[in-house]
Design a protein around this motif. Structure first.
Motif, short mmCIF file in Angstrom:
data_model
loop_
_atom_site.label_atom_id
_atom_site.label_comp_id
_atom_site.label_asym_id
_atom_site.label_seq_id
_atom_site.Cartn_x
_atom_site.Cartn_y
_atom_site.Cartn_z
N ASP A 100 30.32 35.99 41.33
CA ASP A 100 30.99 36.28 40.05
C ASP A 100 30.85 37.75 39.68
N GLU A 155 33.12 39.86 41.83
CA GLU A 155 34.52 39.75 41.37
C GLU A 155 34.78 40.65 40.17
N PRO A 210 27.64 36.78 34.58
CA PRO A 210 28.04 36.22 35.87
C PRO A 210 27.07 35.11 36.28
#
Length: 136
Positions: free
Chosen positions: A21, A24, A16
């Motif tokens: 990120d 997510e 990430p």
């Protein structure tokens, strides 16, 4: 969820790029694999999981010399997070003076409170932080 294990493992260039990120990825894992049937508890547990994910990954980038490994998996009703960085420095809990505001230093104590367990393990290239969060 049954006793099955679901996971997302990320390494190398696919790490990430930010805390967003990582959140997510964890949210996708939770959405795909975990259903508790209790929307209120699920919402709180998911929020805690995403908050701890964000804190650990942010600290890896800000204080740990960068993220070197990241994984998340669900076993039963628990989320297991692993975040590794390039620093051997341990997380620090700052002492506070009552009534006096200071910038920073709130994340690690928050992560300690929200997790079932939280551990730091030295590695050859830095450290790995393992967090276990209840999902129900």
């Amino acid at each position: 969820m049954s006793g099955e294990t679901a996971s997302v493992l990320v390494a190398g260039a696919a790490l990430p790029a930010s805390a967003a990120d990582a959140r997510e990825q964890v949210e996708a894992l939770l959405s795909e694999q975990f259903v508790s049937g209790d929307d209120r508890r699920e919402g709180v547990a998911w929020a805690d999981a995403l908050l701890v994910t964000s804190e650990l990954v942010t600290n890896a980038y800000l204080h740990g010399g960068g993220l070197t490994a990241f994984s998340a998996r669900i076993e039963g009703d628990e989320l297991f997070l692993s975040v590794a960085d390039g620093s051997t420095e341990l997380p620090v809990t700052r002492s506070r003076t009552p009534g006096r505001y200071t910038v920073g230093g709130y994340g690690w104590p928050m992560a300690v409170r929200l997790t079932k367990s939280l551990s730091v393990t030295p590695t050859d290239t830095g450290k790995s932080i393992e967090a276990v969060l209840p999902l129900s």
